[in-house]
Design a protein around this motif. Structure first.
Motif, PDB file in Angstrom:
ATOM      1  N   TYR A 171      34.686  31.286  47.667  1.00 44.21           N
ATOM      2  CA  TYR A 171      35.571  30.349  48.370  1.00 44.21           C
ATOM      3  C   TYR A 171      37.032  30.742  48.186  1.00 44.21           C
ATOM      4  O   TYR A 171      37.798  30.802  49.143  1.00 44.21           O
ATOM      5  N   LYS A 172      37.427  31.034  46.950  1.00 47.43           N
ATOM      6  CA  LYS A 172      38.802  31.417  46.642  1.00 47.43           C
ATOM      7  C   LYS A 172      38.766  32.265  45.379  1.00 47.43           C
ATOM      8  O   LYS A 172      38.256  31.828  44.343  1.00 47.43           O
ATOM      9  N   ASN A 173      39.303  33.458  45.461  1.00 44.01           N
ATOM     10  CA  ASN A 173      39.210  34.357  44.314  1.00 44.01           C
ATOM     11  C   ASN A 173      39.918  33.791  43.086  1.00 44.01           C
ATOM     12  O   ASN A 173      41.043  33.299  43.160  1.00 44.01           O
ATOM     13  N   ASN A 174      39.211  33.856  41.959  1.00 41.81           N
ATOM     14  CA  ASN A 174      39.754  33.427  40.679  1.00 41.81           C
ATOM     15  C   ASN A 174      39.558  34.591  39.713  1.00 41.81           C
ATOM     16  O   ASN A 174      38.416  34.930  39.372  1.00 41.81           O
ATOM     17  N   THR A 175      40.650  35.200  39.301  1.00 40.17           N
ATOM     18  CA  THR A 175      40.587  36.434  38.511  1.00 40.17           C
ATOM     19  C   THR A 175      39.793  36.270  37.226  1.00 40.17           C
ATOM     20  O   THR A 175      38.970  37.132  36.868  1.00 40.17           O
ATOM     21  N   GLN A 176      40.001  35.170  36.495  1.00 44.15           N
ATOM     22  CA  GLN A 176      39.328  34.972  35.225  1.00 44.15           C
ATOM     23  C   GLN A 176      37.832  34.749  35.418  1.00 44.15           C
ATOM     24  O   GLN A 176      37.006  35.327  34.698  1.00 44.15           O
ATOM     25  N   ILE A 177      37.481  33.907  36.380  1.00 46.99           N
ATOM     26  CA  ILE A 177      36.063  33.643  36.631  1.00 46.99           C
ATOM     27  C   ILE A 177      35.370  34.920  37.095  1.00 46.99           C
ATOM     28  O   ILE A 177      34.259  35.242  36.648  1.00 46.99           O
ATOM     29  N   GLU A 178      36.017  35.662  37.985  1.00 38.10           N
ATOM     30  CA  GLU A 178      35.427  36.911  38.456  1.00 38.10           C
ATOM     31  C   GLU A 178      35.224  37.901  37.306  1.00 38.10           C
ATOM     32  O   GLU A 178      34.195  38.581  37.233  1.00 38.10           O
ATOM     33  N   LYS A 179      36.176  37.965  36.402  1.00 36.76           N
ATOM     34  CA  LYS A 179      36.060  38.848  35.247  1.00 36.76           C
ATOM     35  C   LYS A 179      34.818  38.506  34.422  1.00 36.76           C
ATOM     36  O   LYS A 179      34.078  39.404  33.979  1.00 36.76           O
ATOM     37  N   GLU A 180      34.560  37.231  34.227  1.00 38.47           N
ATOM     38  CA  GLU A 180      33.406  36.804  33.445  1.00 38.47           C
ATOM     39  C   GLU A 180      32.100  37.106  34.171  1.00 38.47           C
ATOM     40  O   GLU A 180      31.136  37.601  33.568  1.00 38.47           O
TER      41      GLU A 180
END
Length: 374
Positions: A171-180
């Motif tokens: 939905y919307k890129n989130n750098t921290q969540i994507e990293k995990e």
């Protein structure tokens, strides 16, 4: 003709009116486990189904029902971002990381249809409530009271939490969540374990410490030994959960199709196990003698209590095929849907309430099939 579409329409219409009348919806009890659940899980599931029916019919009642359920989720979110998902002595109240993941799914879907960022913000807060262990590549549970319970070692719980993170980032890129999420995928080379033939081991291999890794390995090899000795094992349960896990992988694959994990032999073997439809058809049979949980003997069911009764291959396989299938499985999917109806649906009660311990949850799990229609 797809026999299940009019059934979905009928059940959804009925449940929509319940939500509009009661301003909420009642939870089930986690299938055969009989863990009393709050409304969190089914509310999230019905948001998907109501959205689909709105797009089919244009009936604004479905939008009103979605708004009620989404607002309830926001109101029920605790200060630390978690949700009270179940109440059963001896078990955590968040229902592992998977309880939080279901809430996130509904919140993200509500964000899309209602165009309101409060639901997205609640989803991100929920995801961040569970802290990631980069050494293990797994999430550590935070309980509703803020206490830290350690890594959730049920693999499908971890997998579905990763899938919820992928949905947030879609939905919307989130750098921290994507990293995990990407770290989780990277660690699947070791945390994700199969048996010979491709069936998924129910528990994660925890690599955070020598002690944790050793305990995980003992659990796995004990299961291998039990199978070799033809003793009751987790195989009966794992067969019912296999497609459920591959479905979550499909959700992650939608966001990260180029990740190297999806080209590994291990993943291809697990996927092949799902795409060999004979494994799903076999779930119509019940063989409680080898079920180590004992629940299959406790409940009377014609079919595997973790399969058509709970983790329905008829609801899960269509989306798996849509995301990963390189061949047409139309006939097989229609046969699975027919089996689901024959085994569990009661037309008089308008519910999938036969051969299941939890019709409230099984009805709501139609949402898994909805993704194949989008």
């Amino acid at each position: 003709m797809n026999k299940i579409l009019p059934i979905i329409e009928s059940i959804a219409s009925e449940k929509c009116q319940v939500v509009l009348r009661d301003k909420s919806i009642k939870g089930g009890h986690n299938g055969p486990y009989y863990d009393p659940e709050t409304e969190i899980r089914v509310s999230s599931h019905w948001i998907f189904i109501f959205e689909y029916e709105f797009r089919q019919t244009g009936n604004l009642d479905y939008i009103k029902a979605i708004e009620i359920l989404a607002n309830n989720l926001v109101a029920l979110q605790l200060e630390n971002g978690t949700f009270l998902c179940r109440n059963k002595n001896g078990k955590d109240k968040i229902n592992g990381t998977i309880g939080i993941s279901w809430a996130i799914e509904g919140l993200i879907e509500a964000t899309k249809i209602l165009k309101d960022e409060q639901y997205y913000n609640a989803a991100v807060k929920a995801f961040n409530s569970q802290k990631f262990d980069y050494n293990a590549g797994l999430w550590i549970r935070q309980e509703v009271d803020g206490s830290i319970l350690g890594v959730d070692n049920t693999f499908n719980h971890q997998l579905w939490f990763a899938a919820s993170g992928a949905q947030i980032c879609s939905y919307k890129n989130n750098t921290q969540i994507e990293k995990e999420v990407l770290s989780f995928l990277d660690h699947c080379s070791t945390s994700f374990r199969l048996y010979k033939g491709g069936l998924i081991h129910h528990f994660a291999i925890v690599n955070g410490s020598i002690k944790a890794r050793g305990k995980s390995e003992i659990i796995y090899w004990k299961q291998v030994l039990l199978r070799a000795c033809r003793k009751p094992s987790c195989k009966y349960k794992e067969e019912g959960y296999h497609n459920f896990s591959i479905y979550a992988f499909a959700l992650i694959h939608m966001r990260y199709p180029e990740h190297l994990f999806f080209n590994t032999l291990k993943f291809r073997q697990a996927l092949s196990y799902s795409l060999d439809m004979e494994h799903s058809f076999a779930l119509q049979n019940n063989d409680p003698e080898y079920d180590a949980t004992g629940l299959a003997s406790e409940f009377k069911s014609e079919c595997n209590i973790y399969g058509f009764s709970y983790n329905s291959p008829a609801f899960e396989i269509p989306f798996i095929v849509k995301e990963f299938g390189n061949a047409s499985f139309t006939n097989e999917i229609n046969k699975l849907l027919d089996l689901q109806i024959d085994l569990t649906f009661d037309a008089n009660l308008n519910s999938f309430c036969r051969n299941t311990e939890d019709p409230t949850t099984l009805d709501a799990r139609l949402y898994e099939y909805i993704r194949a229609l989008l």
